[in-house]
Design a protein around this motif. Structure first.
Motif, PDB file in Angstrom:
ATOM      1  N   MET A 231      81.570  54.635  -3.536  1.00 54.69           N
ATOM      2  CA  MET A 231      80.232  53.869  -3.466  1.00 54.69           C
ATOM      3  C   MET A 231      79.085  54.801  -3.278  1.00 54.69           C
ATOM      4  N   GLY A 232      79.256  55.827  -2.393  1.00 54.95           N
ATOM      5  CA  GLY A 232      78.102  56.617  -2.279  1.00 54.95           C
ATOM      6  C   GLY A 232      77.576  57.454  -3.277  1.00 54.95           C
TER       7      GLY A 232
ATOM      8  N   ILE B 263      93.869  42.922  -4.791  1.00 50.26           N
ATOM      9  CA  ILE B 263      92.824  42.763  -5.603  1.00 50.26           C
ATOM     10  C   ILE B 263      91.551  43.813  -5.119  1.00 50.26           C
ATOM     11  N   GLY B 264      91.755  44.007  -3.680  1.00 49.06           N
ATOM     12  CA  GLY B 264      90.657  45.269  -3.412  1.00 49.06           C
ATOM     13  C   GLY B 264      91.020  46.674  -4.098  1.00 49.06           C
ATOM     14  N   ASN B 265      92.459  46.947  -4.339  1.00 46.66           N
ATOM     15  CA  ASN B 265      92.840  48.198  -4.846  1.00 46.66           C
ATOM     16  C   ASN B 265      92.653  48.008  -6.533  1.00 46.66           C
ATOM     17  N   VAL B 266      92.514  46.898  -7.034  1.00 45.05           N
ATOM     18  CA  VAL B 266      92.023  46.735  -8.281  1.00 45.05           C
ATOM     19  C   VAL B 266      90.677  46.935  -8.648  1.00 45.05           C
ATOM     20  N   SER B 267      89.956  46.255  -7.727  1.00 45.17           N
ATOM     21  CA  SER B 267      88.357  46.342  -7.784  1.00 45.17           C
ATOM     22  C   SER B 267      87.979  47.900  -7.724  1.00 45.17           C
TER      23      SER B 267
ATOM     24  N   GLY C  44      85.800  50.086 -10.270  1.00 42.13           N
ATOM     25  CA  GLY C  44      84.443  50.606 -10.015  1.00 42.13           C
ATOM     26  C   GLY C  44      84.537  52.084 -10.344  1.00 42.13           C
ATOM     27  N   TRP C  45      85.704  52.507  -9.850  1.00 39.78           N
ATOM     28  CA  TRP C  45      85.667  54.136 -10.111  1.00 39.78           C
ATOM     29  C   TRP C  45      85.673  54.348 -11.923  1.00 39.78           C
ATOM     30  N   LEU C  46      86.322  53.674 -12.490  1.00 41.07           N
ATOM     31  CA  LEU C  46      86.377  53.911 -13.849  1.00 41.07           C
ATOM     32  C   LEU C  46      84.808  53.613 -14.358  1.00 41.07           C
ATOM     33  N   PHE C  47      84.097  52.394 -14.012  1.00 41.99           N
ATOM     34  CA  PHE C  47      82.672  52.359 -14.357  1.00 41.99           C
ATOM     35  C   PHE C  47      81.915  53.547 -13.932  1.00 41.99           C
ATOM     36  N   LEU C  48      82.104  54.069 -12.717  1.00 36.96           N
ATOM     37  CA  LEU C  48      81.386  55.183 -12.125  1.00 36.96           C
ATOM     38  C   LEU C  48      81.588  56.501 -13.285  1.00 36.96           C
ATOM     39  N   LEU C  49      82.751  56.705 -13.595  1.00 41.35           N
ATOM     40  CA  LEU C  49      83.380  57.587 -14.361  1.00 41.35           C
ATOM     41  C   LEU C  49      82.580  57.645 -15.711  1.00 41.35           C
ATOM     42  N   THR C  50      82.509  56.599 -16.136  1.00 42.87           N
ATOM     43  CA  THR C  50      81.926  56.326 -17.361  1.00 42.87           C
ATOM     44  C   THR C  50      80.392  56.073 -17.665  1.00 42.87           C
ATOM     45  N   GLY C  51      79.797  56.321 -16.421  1.00 43.26           N
ATOM     46  CA  GLY C  51      78.261  56.331 -16.542  1.00 43.26           C
ATOM     47  C   GLY C  51      77.777  54.706 -16.123  1.00 43.26           C
ATOM     48  N   LYS C  52      78.541  53.767 -16.068  1.00 42.47           N
ATOM     49  CA  LYS C  52      78.252  52.190 -15.959  1.00 42.47           C
ATOM     50  C   LYS C  52      77.981  52.113 -14.483  1.00 42.47           C
ATOM     51  N   VAL C  53      77.082  52.871 -13.992  1.00 40.93           N
ATOM     52  CA  VAL C  53      76.835  52.964 -12.457  1.00 40.93           C
ATOM     53  C   VAL C  53      76.438  51.424 -11.906  1.00 40.93           C
ATOM     54  N   GLU C  54      75.576  50.855 -12.291  1.00 44.20           N
ATOM     55  CA  GLU C  54      75.166  49.503 -11.815  1.00 44.20           C
ATOM     56  C   GLU C  54      76.170  48.474 -11.782  1.00 44.20           C
ATOM     57  N   ALA C  55      77.381  48.759 -12.802  1.00 44.42           N
ATOM     58  CA  ALA C  55      78.247  47.510 -13.113  1.00 44.42           C
ATOM     59  C   ALA C  55      79.359  48.334 -11.896  1.00 44.42           C
TER      60      ALA C  55
ATOM     61  N   PHE D 118      83.027  47.985  -6.073  1.00 44.08           N
ATOM     62  CA  PHE D 118      83.390  48.858  -4.944  1.00 44.08           C
ATOM     63  C   PHE D 118      82.930  47.958  -3.692  1.00 44.08           C
ATOM     64  N   GLU D 119      81.774  47.155  -3.304  1.00 39.74           N
ATOM     65  CA  GLU D 119      81.504  46.063  -2.537  1.00 39.74           C
ATOM     66  C   GLU D 119      82.683  45.151  -2.179  1.00 39.74           C
ATOM     67  N   ASP D 120      83.009  44.553  -3.335  1.00 46.43           N
ATOM     68  CA  ASP D 120      84.209  43.709  -3.293  1.00 46.43           C
ATOM     69  C   ASP D 120      85.475  44.378  -2.740  1.00 46.43           C
ATOM     70  N   ALA D 121      85.786  45.549  -3.129  1.00 41.79           N
ATOM     71  CA  ALA D 121      87.037  46.109  -2.638  1.00 41.79           C
ATOM     72  C   ALA D 121      86.812  46.566  -1.061  1.00 41.79           C
ATOM     73  N   ALA D 122      85.556  47.098  -0.945  1.00 36.85           N
ATOM     74  CA  ALA D 122      85.472  47.196   0.548  1.00 36.85           C
ATOM     75  C   ALA D 122      85.784  46.320   1.492  1.00 36.85           C
ATOM     76  N   GLU D 123      85.261  45.038   1.256  1.00 37.97           N
ATOM     77  CA  GLU D 123      85.439  43.784   1.962  1.00 37.97           C
ATOM     78  C   GLU D 123      86.943  43.451   1.855  1.00 37.97           C
ATOM     79  N   ARG D 124      87.453  43.267   0.970  1.00 34.88           N
ATOM     80  CA  ARG D 124      89.178  43.043   0.998  1.00 34.88           C
ATOM     81  C   ARG D 124      89.872  43.805   1.804  1.00 34.88           C
TER      82      ARG D 124
END
Length: 641
Positions: A514-515, A465-469, A473-484, A489-495
């Motif tokens: 995330m940075g 689940i962490g890897n998929v999250s 997150g990476w794809l949202f960042l790549l497509t400019g949907k940064v808030e999403a 990223f936070e969920d992935a880091a925790e898991r």
């Protein structure tokens, strides 16, 4: 973001049928006896230590409560003696009937007779033995749990296990059985509690009664193996490996050095390290397994083929693709000889993926064309073949053909989501990589969200689940949907932190991305904080001179520059320059860019200091006329005033 292909872990699971590692809890009948101290070094496997005749260990464990004790030698009448003798004989016959039972039905029938003739306090070992039999057959974990709980209750009521005696062994076995049956029922936290209690009890026994160490070892081995399974199911994989290593250490005490029985356990440890993508740690254990199996079984054994296939996966993870392909070829040769068609087919798919990694795309496509003819029309293997073919075509930029292959693969996988969710998720992970390559980001995100919803129903897949999250997150960042991107990223880091520990490199990449998201949102302070986490993790897991560690340092410099904290930015940028200098000519472009940025930062820092000095100077009235050295009259006038 650096990624390790999901293919590695997927094909590792398919190396041979073993999921999860075998739970050997049902192998304790030996300890329902009072045998002589076993000769551990001469035994051929763990189970031979644990199975033995059970007739000599009485059911009422404490010696003072032995069934055959007649009590105080008080004078009794002949009729009383006769009555007692008849009762003892009846109980002895019932006990013998139970001991001689072969099937679980026979045991349960005999146990009913025992319940009528024996007191509850005398039935602990019988309950344990029935529980072990049920656990070994694996058909009714609820019933197993019920007998194990009853056994433990009896032992605790009789204060067995607290005296530091040999009778603590059945208590430890009961706790282990409770852990095993709870695991089968997916009650992972309960299982963990029972197994930890067993571990503490066995550790105390080994320390307090050294001459029982040999009897403790097999039980302790089973407990640690099951702790590995439970912690893996809970997603605590780094902790789980510690228990698996402990199980291997115990086994090494039981068997001769380089004994055949140690080969498979070494391979288990290697597989566990591969599952957390720690290929360097996996390598020595895999090589040891290979050495042992070659020594005992020869180069042409199936076990050696499995070892070589795993070694190929490890070399792939280390990006040594030629070595990986060499091991794969050796493995396939043996699998073909022994007619292991399923394993051979998977190995051939592995070979094609290795050829793709080496840039031999046409060769890989030809390999896959041969493999696809061996697969069934709606099989998972067929989906894997088309996924790998799409990868080769993507690398050749033949995108329309690649899309057709992916559509075929997805069509097959869609029908397998319920029956093989984990295999489907891993395939979707690989497919989304191809869609990313073709800039089909929305399709990739849609597939990943589908995978995520499937994984959320599998409690043992927290790391997945962490890897998929992280990927979403990476794809949202790549497509400019940064808030999403931020919540993923936070969920992935925790898991990932919970699964792999706080210093695993995968966590470093999540923090790095995330940075980058925080920087896009103009939140440099938040960015600097997570970039610092990323750098610390990568310095530990990859080393400070790894290119990704240097990049994390560069990101920290950018974040401090954005906050106009130029001294800190310069300090980190100097480390970046230092890092690229250590890479020699291969990183000349990176070094030139790092030097350029450093000079730019120094210029901004100088300007900032000059401005600060100007701002610090006192202000003068608007009508103030500065004194000129060339006008002595003006100077005298000032002095007079």
């Amino acid at each position: 973001m650096r990624r390790v292909s999901p293919k590695l872990v997927f094909h590792l699971r398919k190396l041979h049928t073993k999921n999860p590692l075998p739970l050997v809890s049902g192998t304790f009948d030996h300890y329902l006896t009072r045998p002589a101290k076993p000769h551990l070094k001469s035994c051929s496997n763990i189970q031979s230590l644990l199975f033995s005749d059970v007739s000599s260990y009485s059911f009422n464990a404490p010696p003072s409560r032995n069934l055959n004790t007649l009590g105080d030698s008080v004078a009794q009448s002949a009729s009383q003696i006769s009555s007692r003798q008849r009762k003892i004989k009846e109980r002895s016959e019932i006990e013998e009937a139970f001991e001689s039972s072969k099937s679980i039905d026979e045991m349960l029938t005999a146990f009913k007779d025992m319940e009528e003739s024996f007191e509850e306090k005398d039935l602990g070992l019988a309950c344990l033995k029935i529980g072990l039999k049920l656990d070994r057959e694996g058909e009714d974990p609820e019933k197993t749990l019920s007998f194990a709980q009853r056994a433990l209750r009896i032992f605790e009521d009789n204060d067995i296990g607290n005296s530091g005696s040999e009778f603590s062994l059945p208590v430890a076995m009961t706790l282990q059985l409770l852990g095993s049956s709870s695991f089968s029922l997916k009650r992972f936290n309960e299982s963990l509690g029972y197994l930890n209690r067993a571990k503490r009890l066995l550790s105390r026994l080994e320390g307090e009664i050294p001459h029982y160490a040999d009897q403790v070892f097999p039980i302790s081995h089973a407990v640690h193996y099951e702790l590995f399974n439970v912690k893996t199911a809970l997603g605590r994989r780094e902790e789980a490996i510690v228990d698996l290593r402990k199980a291997l250490d115990i086994k090494e005490k039981i068997f001769e050095e380089d004994s055949k029985e140690l080969g498979k356990t070494n391979r288990d440890v290697a597989e566990a390290y591969v599952a957390v993508l720690n290929f360097k740690q996996a390598m020595p254990f895999c090589l040891k397994a290979l050495e042992i199996h070659v020594s005992h079984l020869g180069n042409n054994s199936v076990e050696v083929a499995y070892d070589r296939r795993l070694l190929g996966v490890i070399y792939t993870g280390l990006e040594e693709h030629e070595k990986a392909l060499e091991q794969n070829q050796l493995s396939r040769r043996v699998l073909k000889k022994w007619g292991r068609s399923t394993d051979l087919l998977r190995a051939e798919i592995d070979a094609a993926n290795m050829q793709i990694s080496l840039g031999r795309h046409d060769e890989a496509i030809n390999t896959l064309k041969g493999v696809v003819q061996q697969t069934e029309r709606e099989s998972e293997d067929r989906a894997l073949v088309f996924t790998s073919m799409a990868r080769a075509l993507c690398n050749q930029e033949k995108f329309p053909d690649a899309k057709k292959c992916l559509e075929i693969a997805c069509g097959i996988l869609d029908k397998k989501e319920r029956s093989s969710p984990l295999a489907v998720v891993e395939a979707y992970m690989e497919i989304t990589t191809q869609y990313e390559t073709m800039n089909e980001f929305e399709t990739a995100i849609s597939l990943l969200k589908r995978a995520l919803s499937m994984l959320e129903r599998l409690p043992q897949e927290q790391h997945s689940i962490g890897n998929v999250s992280a990927r979403i997150g990476w794809l949202f960042l790549l497509t400019g949907k940064v808030e999403a991107a931020i919540p993923y990223f936070e969920d992935a880091a925790e898991r990932l932190k919970e699964s792999f520990g706080p210093k695993h490199f995968s966590l470093g990449y999540v923090y790095n991305n995330m940075g980058a998201a925080y920087m896009e949102l103009d939140r440099p302070q938040s960015a600097a904080q997570v970039f610092a986490y990323a750098k610390e993790i990568m310095d530990v897991s990859l080393g400070p001179h790894h290119s990704d560690s240097i990049e994390a340092c560069q990101n920290l410099s950018k974040a401090y520059a954005a906050m106009e904290s130029y001294p800190l930015a310069i300090s980190f940028q100097e480390k970046v320059v230092e890092g690229w200098e250590g890479h020699g000519q291969s990183a000349q472009d990176e070094l030139d860019e790092a030097v350029r940025v450093l000079e730019q930062l120094k210029g901004k820092a100088s300007t900032q200091i000059s401005q600060a000095l100007l701002d610090a100077m006192p202000s003068f009235p608007d009508n103030y006329t500065p004194v000129s050295a060339e006008s002595p009259e003006s100077a005298n006038s000032v002095i007079e005033r």
